[in-house]
Design a protein around this motif. Sequence first.
Motif, PDB file in Angstrom:
ATOM      1  N   THR A  65      37.434 -33.557  42.903  1.00  0.00           N
ATOM      2  CA  THR A  65      37.625 -32.738  41.699  1.00  0.00           C
ATOM      3  C   THR A  65      36.648 -31.574  41.682  1.00  0.00           C
ATOM      4  OG1 THR A  65      38.412 -34.614  40.399  1.00  0.00           O
ATOM      5  CG2 THR A  65      37.544 -32.741  39.177  1.00  0.00           C
ATOM      6  N   LEU A  66      35.389 -31.860  41.985  1.00  0.00           N
ATOM      7  CA  LEU A  66      34.357 -30.820  41.933  1.00  0.00           C
ATOM      8  C   LEU A  66      34.544 -29.744  42.999  1.00  0.00           C
ATOM      9  CD1 LEU A  66      31.241 -33.077  41.257  1.00  0.00           C
ATOM     10  CD2 LEU A  66      32.271 -31.446  39.663  1.00  0.00           C
ATOM     11  N   SER A  67      35.210 -30.083  44.100  1.00  0.00           N
ATOM     12  CA  SER A  67      35.418 -29.090  45.169  1.00  0.00           C
ATOM     13  C   SER A  67      36.687 -28.271  44.972  1.00  0.00           C
ATOM     14  CB  SER A  67      35.460 -29.785  46.534  1.00  0.00           C
ATOM     15  OG  SER A  67      36.557 -30.679  46.609  1.00  0.00           O
ATOM     16  N   ASN A  68      37.370 -28.490  43.856  1.00  0.00           N
ATOM     17  CA  ASN A  68      38.601 -27.733  43.582  1.00  0.00           C
ATOM     18  C   ASN A  68      38.546 -26.977  42.263  1.00  0.00           C
ATOM     19  OD1 ASN A  68      40.665 -28.316  45.791  1.00  0.00           O
ATOM     20  ND2 ASN A  68      39.961 -30.384  45.299  1.00  0.00           N
ATOM     21  N   LEU A  69      37.344 -26.750  41.748  1.00  0.00           N
ATOM     22  CA  LEU A  69      37.203 -26.078  40.464  1.00  0.00           C
ATOM     23  C   LEU A  69      37.641 -24.618  40.525  1.00  0.00           C
ATOM     24  CD1 LEU A  69      33.793 -27.501  39.166  1.00  0.00           C
ATOM     25  CD2 LEU A  69      36.108 -28.332  38.743  1.00  0.00           C
TER      26      LEU A  69
ATOM     27  N   PRO B 148      38.277 -29.717  30.558  1.00  0.00           N
ATOM     28  CA  PRO B 148      39.591 -29.370  31.123  1.00  0.00           C
ATOM     29  C   PRO B 148      39.793 -29.752  32.583  1.00  0.00           C
ATOM     30  CG  PRO B 148      38.741 -27.567  29.809  1.00  0.00           C
ATOM     31  CD  PRO B 148      37.646 -28.568  29.903  1.00  0.00           C
ATOM     32  N   TYR B 149      38.712 -29.729  33.392  1.00  0.00           N
ATOM     33  CA  TYR B 149      38.879 -30.005  34.820  1.00  0.00           C
ATOM     34  C   TYR B 149      38.824 -31.489  35.150  1.00  0.00           C
ATOM     35  CZ  TYR B 149      33.757 -30.366  34.757  1.00  0.00           C
ATOM     36  OH  TYR B 149      32.466 -30.726  34.478  1.00  0.00           O
ATOM     37  N   GLN B 150      38.478 -32.314  34.170  1.00  0.00           N
ATOM     38  CA  GLN B 150      38.374 -33.750  34.411  1.00  0.00           C
ATOM     39  C   GLN B 150      39.768 -34.381  34.413  1.00  0.00           C
ATOM     40  OE1 GLN B 150      35.617 -34.678  31.212  1.00  0.00           O
ATOM     41  NE2 GLN B 150      33.974 -34.965  32.706  1.00  0.00           N
ATOM     42  N   LYS B 151      40.086 -35.051  35.495  1.00  0.00           N
ATOM     43  CA  LYS B 151      41.421 -35.623  35.658  1.00  0.00           C
ATOM     44  C   LYS B 151      41.480 -37.072  35.186  1.00  0.00           C
ATOM     45  CE  LYS B 151      42.382 -31.747  37.625  1.00  0.00           C
ATOM     46  NZ  LYS B 151      43.054 -30.694  36.829  1.00  0.00           N
ATOM     47  N   MET B 152      40.492 -37.865  35.611  1.00  0.00           N
ATOM     48  CA  MET B 152      40.566 -39.295  35.324  1.00  0.00           C
ATOM     49  C   MET B 152      39.311 -39.818  34.622  1.00  0.00           C
ATOM     50  SD  MET B 152      42.194 -40.561  38.948  1.00  0.00           S
ATOM     51  CE  MET B 152      42.295 -42.267  38.414  1.00  0.00           C
TER      52      MET B 152
ATOM     53  N   ALA C 207      30.681 -36.505  32.099  1.00  0.00           N
ATOM     54  CA  ALA C 207      30.205 -35.186  31.673  1.00  0.00           C
ATOM     55  C   ALA C 207      30.932 -34.727  30.417  1.00  0.00           C
ATOM     56  CB  ALA C 207      30.414 -34.174  32.790  1.00  0.00           C
ATOM     57  N   LYS C 208      30.165 -34.198  29.464  1.00  0.00           N
ATOM     58  CA  LYS C 208      30.753 -33.755  28.205  1.00  0.00           C
ATOM     59  C   LYS C 208      30.464 -32.290  27.913  1.00  0.00           C
ATOM     60  CE  LYS C 208      30.542 -38.470  26.488  1.00  0.00           C
ATOM     61  NZ  LYS C 208      29.907 -39.433  25.562  1.00  0.00           N
ATOM     62  N   SER C 209      29.731 -31.663  28.815  1.00  0.00           N
ATOM     63  CA  SER C 209      29.505 -30.217  28.748  1.00  0.00           C
ATOM     64  C   SER C 209      29.185 -29.730  30.152  1.00  0.00           C
ATOM     65  CB  SER C 209      28.359 -29.881  27.781  1.00  0.00           C
ATOM     66  OG  SER C 209      27.197 -30.609  28.118  1.00  0.00           O
ATOM     67  N   ALA C 210      29.477 -28.461  30.408  1.00  0.00           N
ATOM     68  CA  ALA C 210      29.260 -27.936  31.768  1.00  0.00           C
ATOM     69  C   ALA C 210      29.068 -26.435  31.730  1.00  0.00           C
ATOM     70  CB  ALA C 210      30.445 -28.289  32.670  1.00  0.00           C
ATOM     71  N   MET C 211      28.257 -25.950  32.685  1.00  0.00           N
ATOM     72  CA  MET C 211      28.117 -24.505  32.898  1.00  0.00           C
ATOM     73  C   MET C 211      28.454 -24.213  34.351  1.00  0.00           C
ATOM     74  SD  MET C 211      24.991 -23.014  30.623  1.00  0.00           S
ATOM     75  CE  MET C 211      25.678 -21.362  30.748  1.00  0.00           C
TER      76      MET C 211
END
Length: 363
Positions: free
Chosen positions: A100-104, A132-136, A141-145
Amino acid sequence: MIIAVIVLLVVIIAVLMFYNMSIHKKIQSFNNINQKITNLNILQDFMNTLGECTSTNEKLEKINNILIEKYEIKYSTIVTYNGAEYVVRASNVEEKHWETLSNLNSEDIFKESIETAVPKYITIDKEGERLPYQKMEFGRAKSAMFFPLYIDNVYIGYWIIEGGRPHEFDNVDVTMLEVIKTNIVAVLKTVQTQDTLENIVRDDQFSKLKTAEYLYGDAKKVIDKYTTSTVCMFKIINLVEINNEFNRETGNNVITEVCNVISNNISEEYIFVRYMGPKFAIVFSGIETNTVADFMKDMKQRIESLEIPKAGENPDETEEFATPIINVVLSTYYKGTALDGVTKKLEEYLDSANPKENDINNL
């Protein structure tokens, strides 16, 4: 009298306000200086990491860990594009989330950030929601920059930090994070050359050895365990003659047999590579040149006693044999100096030496 007291109180209040403002400015200035010192210390840690003899991935992992520890970031991930795909270069997130992290870069929410080179901050407002990017996953994580990374205006990947609480980065100092991002880009730019060296290392078909680039990448971790080592370079000086007089297949067999003689007699701790064409390099880690000179005298005698049959012909009474002749030169390598400078010096000597030279020379 009352007026005088009031005036005095006003003056005292004004003085106190001025004093408080002065103290506030000093505290702010101290905090700024303290932050600059912290940033400088972290930058120094970055530089120290770059100087270590480890692979680029190990360097980036260590740098990422420095960021996590010094800036108290819960999750930090560095992703770069390798020309074919996006790859997680460093992360403290469980590996099951790496895909997931490598397809942002393909997520709509980050596309504008990539196009404009402006960081993107996203968060959830209440429990039960997900980014939005979390699939499953929901709880990690509940916040991101998200920070896109550029080298010389060329997009090369991104850095993303994640927090475990909603709105965790609402009051974060974005300027500080931009400084960190700039340092990450500087590190990525610095390790590009090492990345290239590591990626172009090949196994030579005939000698079964690594190519010369291996010396300056993974091999350095072994070599630099010692303060000094001996670098040996030898050249099969009659290889071209063998190719011409016999055939190239015979020359290839000569390379194989010569390398077998040495490979079967040296420790795995020593680094043996095909340097270029008829030239080969051995780094005897932690060994003095006198010891290596005695060893190479023995190897030279064994090699020059070889009789390699001409390839492509059936054995008979008139079978022809090729005998290799080698020229050997040694030099001392000191940890922390340029290994490529040593090998270049040895190579230049062998290329300019008299073909009839038969000694083992120490430069």
